[in-house]
Design a protein around this motif. Sequence first.
Motif, PDB file in Angstrom:
ATOM      1  N   VAL A 197     -38.754 -27.354   5.159  1.00  0.00           N
ATOM      2  CA  VAL A 197     -37.965 -26.406   4.380  1.00  0.00           C
ATOM      3  C   VAL A 197     -36.633 -26.223   5.114  1.00  0.00           C
ATOM      4  O   VAL A 197     -36.602 -26.125   6.345  1.00  0.00           O
ATOM      5  CB  VAL A 197     -38.714 -25.061   4.252  1.00  0.00           C
ATOM      6  N   MET A 198     -35.530 -26.189   4.344  1.00  0.00           N
ATOM      7  CA  MET A 198     -34.188 -26.099   4.940  1.00  0.00           C
ATOM      8  C   MET A 198     -33.380 -24.999   4.252  1.00  0.00           C
ATOM      9  O   MET A 198     -33.487 -24.824   3.043  1.00  0.00           O
ATOM     10  CB  MET A 198     -33.430 -27.415   4.741  1.00  0.00           C
ATOM     11  N   PHE A 199     -32.564 -24.311   5.048  1.00  0.00           N
ATOM     12  CA  PHE A 199     -31.650 -23.317   4.490  1.00  0.00           C
ATOM     13  C   PHE A 199     -30.486 -23.139   5.445  1.00  0.00           C
ATOM     14  O   PHE A 199     -30.537 -23.546   6.601  1.00  0.00           O
ATOM     15  CB  PHE A 199     -32.366 -21.980   4.238  1.00  0.00           C
ATOM     16  N   THR A 200     -29.417 -22.532   4.940  1.00  0.00           N
ATOM     17  CA  THR A 200     -28.273 -22.193   5.790  1.00  0.00           C
ATOM     18  C   THR A 200     -28.270 -20.682   5.985  1.00  0.00           C
ATOM     19  O   THR A 200     -28.877 -19.940   5.204  1.00  0.00           O
ATOM     20  CB  THR A 200     -26.936 -22.642   5.156  1.00  0.00           C
ATOM     21  N   SER A 245     -26.420 -13.541  11.711  1.00  0.00           N
ATOM     22  CA  SER A 245     -27.336 -12.741  10.886  1.00  0.00           C
ATOM     23  C   SER A 245     -28.581 -12.349  11.683  1.00  0.00           C
ATOM     24  O   SER A 245     -28.932 -12.997  12.667  1.00  0.00           O
ATOM     25  CB  SER A 245     -27.742 -13.542   9.639  1.00  0.00           C
ATOM     26  N   PRO A 246     -29.256 -11.283  11.265  1.00  0.00           N
ATOM     27  CA  PRO A 246     -30.478 -10.872  11.962  1.00  0.00           C
ATOM     28  C   PRO A 246     -31.533 -11.980  12.021  1.00  0.00           C
ATOM     29  O   PRO A 246     -32.187 -12.156  13.049  1.00  0.00           O
ATOM     30  CB  PRO A 246     -30.977  -9.673  11.148  1.00  0.00           C
ATOM     31  N   LYS A 247     -31.683 -12.747  10.950  1.00  0.00           N
ATOM     32  CA  LYS A 247     -32.695 -13.811  10.974  1.00  0.00           C
ATOM     33  C   LYS A 247     -32.347 -14.878  12.004  1.00  0.00           C
ATOM     34  O   LYS A 247     -33.231 -15.402  12.681  1.00  0.00           O
ATOM     35  CB  LYS A 247     -32.921 -14.403   9.581  1.00  0.00           C
ATOM     36  N   MET A 248     -31.058 -15.189  12.166  1.00  0.00           N
ATOM     37  CA  MET A 248     -30.658 -16.189  13.153  1.00  0.00           C
ATOM     38  C   MET A 248     -30.849 -15.655  14.578  1.00  0.00           C
ATOM     39  O   MET A 248     -31.257 -16.407  15.470  1.00  0.00           O
ATOM     40  CB  MET A 248     -29.218 -16.626  12.925  1.00  0.00           C
ATOM     41  N   ARG A 249     -30.576 -14.377  14.791  1.00  0.00           N
ATOM     42  CA  ARG A 249     -30.843 -13.781  16.114  1.00  0.00           C
ATOM     43  C   ARG A 249     -32.335 -13.832  16.431  1.00  0.00           C
ATOM     44  O   ARG A 249     -32.741 -14.156  17.546  1.00  0.00           O
ATOM     45  CB  ARG A 249     -30.342 -12.336  16.160  1.00  0.00           C
ATOM     46  N   SER A 288     -26.757 -28.207  14.279  1.00  0.00           N
ATOM     47  CA  SER A 288     -25.303 -28.100  14.124  1.00  0.00           C
ATOM     48  C   SER A 288     -24.739 -29.403  13.586  1.00  0.00           C
ATOM     49  O   SER A 288     -25.306 -30.478  13.833  1.00  0.00           O
ATOM     50  CB  SER A 288     -24.657 -27.788  15.479  1.00  0.00           C
ATOM     51  N   PRO A 289     -23.617 -29.339  12.856  1.00  0.00           N
ATOM     52  CA  PRO A 289     -22.973 -30.569  12.392  1.00  0.00           C
ATOM     53  C   PRO A 289     -22.704 -31.499  13.579  1.00  0.00           C
ATOM     54  O   PRO A 289     -22.344 -31.052  14.666  1.00  0.00           O
ATOM     55  CB  PRO A 289     -21.674 -30.080  11.762  1.00  0.00           C
ATOM     56  N   GLY A 290     -22.933 -32.778  13.362  1.00  0.00           N
ATOM     57  CA  GLY A 290     -22.732 -33.767  14.411  1.00  0.00           C
ATOM     58  C   GLY A 290     -24.029 -34.217  15.060  1.00  0.00           C
ATOM     59  O   GLY A 290     -24.093 -35.312  15.612  1.00  0.00           O
ATOM     60  N   GLU A 291     -25.071 -33.393  14.997  1.00  0.00           N
ATOM     61  CA  GLU A 291     -26.370 -33.805  15.525  1.00  0.00           C
ATOM     62  C   GLU A 291     -26.994 -34.812  14.569  1.00  0.00           C
ATOM     63  O   GLU A 291     -26.864 -34.699  13.349  1.00  0.00           O
ATOM     64  CB  GLU A 291     -27.317 -32.604  15.645  1.00  0.00           C
ATOM     65  N   ALA A 292     -27.685 -35.796  15.117  1.00  0.00           N
ATOM     66  CA  ALA A 292     -28.299 -36.841  14.285  1.00  0.00           C
ATOM     67  C   ALA A 292     -29.257 -36.241  13.251  1.00  0.00           C
ATOM     68  O   ALA A 292     -29.239 -36.609  12.082  1.00  0.00           O
ATOM     69  CB  ALA A 292     -29.039 -37.843  15.168  1.00  0.00           C
ATOM     70  N   SER A 293     -30.071 -35.298  13.662  1.00  0.00           N
ATOM     71  CA  SER A 293     -31.025 -34.679  12.736  1.00  0.00           C
ATOM     72  C   SER A 293     -30.323 -33.884  11.634  1.00  0.00           C
ATOM     73  O   SER A 293     -30.835 -33.770  10.526  1.00  0.00           O
ATOM     74  CB  SER A 293     -31.979 -33.752  13.491  1.00  0.00           C
ATOM     75  N   HIS A 294     -29.147 -33.330  11.959  1.00  0.00           N
ATOM     76  CA  HIS A 294     -28.396 -32.569  10.963  1.00  0.00           C
ATOM     77  C   HIS A 294     -28.043 -33.467   9.783  1.00  0.00           C
ATOM     78  O   HIS A 294     -28.265 -33.106   8.628  1.00  0.00           O
ATOM     79  CB  HIS A 294     -27.131 -31.977  11.587  1.00  0.00           C
ATOM     80  N   PRO A 325     -24.404 -23.934  10.575  1.00  0.00           N
ATOM     81  CA  PRO A 325     -25.676 -24.522  10.986  1.00  0.00           C
ATOM     82  C   PRO A 325     -26.634 -24.686   9.808  1.00  0.00           C
ATOM     83  O   PRO A 325     -26.530 -23.994   8.798  1.00  0.00           O
ATOM     84  CB  PRO A 325     -26.223 -23.513  11.990  1.00  0.00           C
ATOM     85  N   LEU A 326     -27.539 -25.616   9.977  1.00  0.00           N
ATOM     86  CA  LEU A 326     -28.608 -25.863   9.021  1.00  0.00           C
ATOM     87  C   LEU A 326     -29.912 -25.544   9.734  1.00  0.00           C
ATOM     88  O   LEU A 326     -30.152 -26.025  10.850  1.00  0.00           O
ATOM     89  CB  LEU A 326     -28.588 -27.330   8.575  1.00  0.00           C
ATOM     90  N   VAL A 327     -30.731 -24.712   9.134  1.00  0.00           N
ATOM     91  CA  VAL A 327     -32.018 -24.354   9.730  1.00  0.00           C
ATOM     92  C   VAL A 327     -33.096 -25.180   9.043  1.00  0.00           C
ATOM     93  O   VAL A 327     -33.162 -25.225   7.811  1.00  0.00           O
ATOM     94  CB  VAL A 327     -32.310 -22.850   9.572  1.00  0.00           C
ATOM     95  N   VAL A 328     -33.926 -25.841   9.846  1.00  0.00           N
ATOM     96  CA  VAL A 328     -35.022 -26.647   9.302  1.00  0.00           C
ATOM     97  C   VAL A 328     -36.333 -26.142   9.892  1.00  0.00           C
ATOM     98  O   VAL A 328     -36.415 -25.813  11.071  1.00  0.00           O
ATOM     99  CB  VAL A 328     -34.844 -28.159   9.567  1.00  0.00           C
ATOM    100  N   VAL A 329     -37.339 -26.059   9.027  1.00  0.00           N
ATOM    101  CA  VAL A 329     -38.674 -25.654   9.451  1.00  0.00           C
ATOM    102  C   VAL A 329     -39.628 -26.753   9.007  1.00  0.00           C
ATOM    103  O   VAL A 329     -39.953 -26.860   7.822  1.00  0.00           O
ATOM    104  CB  VAL A 329     -39.092 -24.301   8.831  1.00  0.00           C
ATOM    105  N   ALA A 330     -40.030 -27.597   9.947  1.00  0.00           N
ATOM    106  CA  ALA A 330     -41.018 -28.636   9.655  1.00  0.00           C
ATOM    107  C   ALA A 330     -42.391 -27.975   9.661  1.00  0.00           C
ATOM    108  O   ALA A 330     -42.780 -27.333  10.640  1.00  0.00           O
ATOM    109  CB  ALA A 330     -40.938 -29.755  10.689  1.00  0.00           C
TER     110      ALA A 330
END
Length: 178
Positions: A60-63, A68-72, A107-113, A140-145
């Motif tokens: 699952v992916m989201f920005t 934000s509180p969720k990112m902290r 983060s942008p620039g990372e291979a997984s991104h 940033p892109l948040v991914v939850v495998a």
Amino acid sequence: MPVTNPWLAGPSPEKRLDRERLSERILNLLSCQNMCVLATTGPGGPLATPVRYYHLDFTVMFTAAPRSPKMRNIAADPRVSVGIFAPLVGQASSRGAQVFGRARVLSPGEASHEEHWEAFRWQSDHVERSLSLDEPPGGPLVVVAAERIVYTEHWLRRDGYAPRQFWRADRVGDDAGT
């Protein structure tokens, strides 16, 4: 009195779906919805946040805004739960998944991104906000495998299967695994 769904009465069956059928049902749910509730934990306790998501297989992916509180909360403890559900109109329509995993902030620039970004449909958000389609967002892109998924579908009872099924990423060769 006539009963609309007599197969919902009585005790729930315990039979498990095989992994392939369970995976198909989970992917169908992920593909048919676009909102989830992200659960994180922070210094103030639990936080449940509705977010628009996209998925790539069982990820699952989201920005999110970096401050934000969720990112902290994710920075402090990456263990998360994601709740995804279909609209409920009665017990027979009950269908949802609890996805458990670790959030990774890419983060942008990372291979997984780049690998995940190709499946992220940011264009619809830009159209809604009258932003240029020539400039994708740079945050940033948040991914939850998914490490494990608890899938619930009461319609499964009709065919003699348990309404609650269990999927684990580390059980690829098993049946659904419990």
